[in-house]
Design an enzyme around this catalytic site. Sequence first.
Site, mmCIF file in Angstrom:
data_model
loop_
_atom_site.group_PDB
_atom_site.id
_atom_site.type_symbol
_atom_site.label_atom_id
_atom_site.label_comp_id
_atom_site.label_asym_id
_atom_site.label_seq_id
_atom_site.Cartn_x
_atom_site.Cartn_y
_atom_site.Cartn_z
ATOM 1 N N LYS A 101 -4.508 -0.879 -4.844
ATOM 2 C CA LYS A 101 -3.130 -0.946 -5.543
ATOM 3 C C LYS A 101 -3.079 -1.399 -6.572
ATOM 4 O O LYS A 101 -3.041 -3.009 -6.606
ATOM 5 C CB LYS A 101 -2.053 -0.974 -4.146
ATOM 6 C CG LYS A 101 -2.082 0.606 -3.371
ATOM 7 C CD LYS A 101 -1.154 -0.837 -2.098
ATOM 8 C CE LYS A 101 0.045 0.561 -1.569
ATOM 9 N NZ LYS A 101 0.391 0.513 -0.447
HETATM 10 C C1 E4P Z 1 2.970 3.324 0.459
HETATM 11 O O1 E4P Z 1 2.146 2.920 0.340
HETATM 12 C C2 E4P Z 1 3.363 1.663 1.074
HETATM 13 O O2 E4P Z 1 2.990 0.400 1.379
HETATM 14 C C3 E4P Z 1 4.786 1.689 2.037
HETATM 15 O O3 E4P Z 1 5.237 2.966 2.275
HETATM 16 C C4 E4P Z 1 6.166 1.219 1.598
HETATM 17 O O4 E4P Z 1 6.865 1.145 2.174
HETATM 18 P P1 E4P Z 1 8.654 0.741 2.252
HETATM 19 O O5 E4P Z 1 9.394 1.405 1.526
HETATM 20 O O6 E4P Z 1 8.692 0.322 4.368
HETATM 21 O O7 E4P Z 1 8.169 -0.993 2.669
#
Ligand code: E4P
Length: 243
Positions: free
Chosen positions: A95
């Site tokens: 990522k």
């Molecule tokens: C997705 O890839 C992210 O890790 C996640 O959905 C982020 O979620 P949050 O906005 O609750 O931190």
Amino acid sequence: MSGQALTGLFLDTGRPEEIRKYHALGIIRGVTTNPTILVKDGVVGGWEGIEARCTQIARMVEPLPVSVEVTAGDPDEMREQARRFRAWAPNLNVKIPIHSPDGGTDYLRLVHELETQEDIRVNVTAMMSAQQGLLAAMAGATYVSLFAGRVNNMGYDGRQELRRLRQLLDAFGSPAKIIAGSTREALNIIEWFEAGADIVTVVPQLIDTMLVHPYSKETVRQFLADGRTLEREGLRPNLAGAR
Ligand code: E4P
């Protein structure tokens, strides 16, 4: 919804016991994590701890994809980390945020290089708009993650951004998969698929909310009670036949 096949739910957690449980139900198609999730889910011990947890998760769901986020902000360091993730397990994807904290644009160059020169699958993350998603897809990202829940948090409608991104990627014939992240309520999941997401990331509690319905509970309770009655009746002598 686009004509292409949806991929499904990615579990948004770093907890092996949760992944084991929901993977066994056959309903997840991948796992996503980020540094915040891994800290919250008890990963300690620096790089050794990160490697141990990520490889454990990757093996648990293989060949499904698992997204692990870089911990550095410097592109050279990020490239090294991406290579390291790939060496840990073939189903680990890296990522990479859409840009640096101060808006520096060279992360996209890294995305392009990893995908086209190093054969590393990239999930471009922390995006809030269709235009960011379009650029990430053009750079060659396999996954483009739009944080629709965070968009909603700011008072905008994440579904609009998802719909626009879906239309754009379809128009350009882009193979990038749209991930809708930051689910806040169960309704988000189906609404975001309907808006064009290929994948929705979901925390375990929301799967339970999707699955369990009070009226289903009552119905199953009634069937079980009547089932016990049926069994008892089956033990009685068949008086009608004896006549
Ligand atoms: C997705 O890839 C992210 O890790 C996640 O959905 C982020 O979620 P949050 O906005 O609750 O931190």
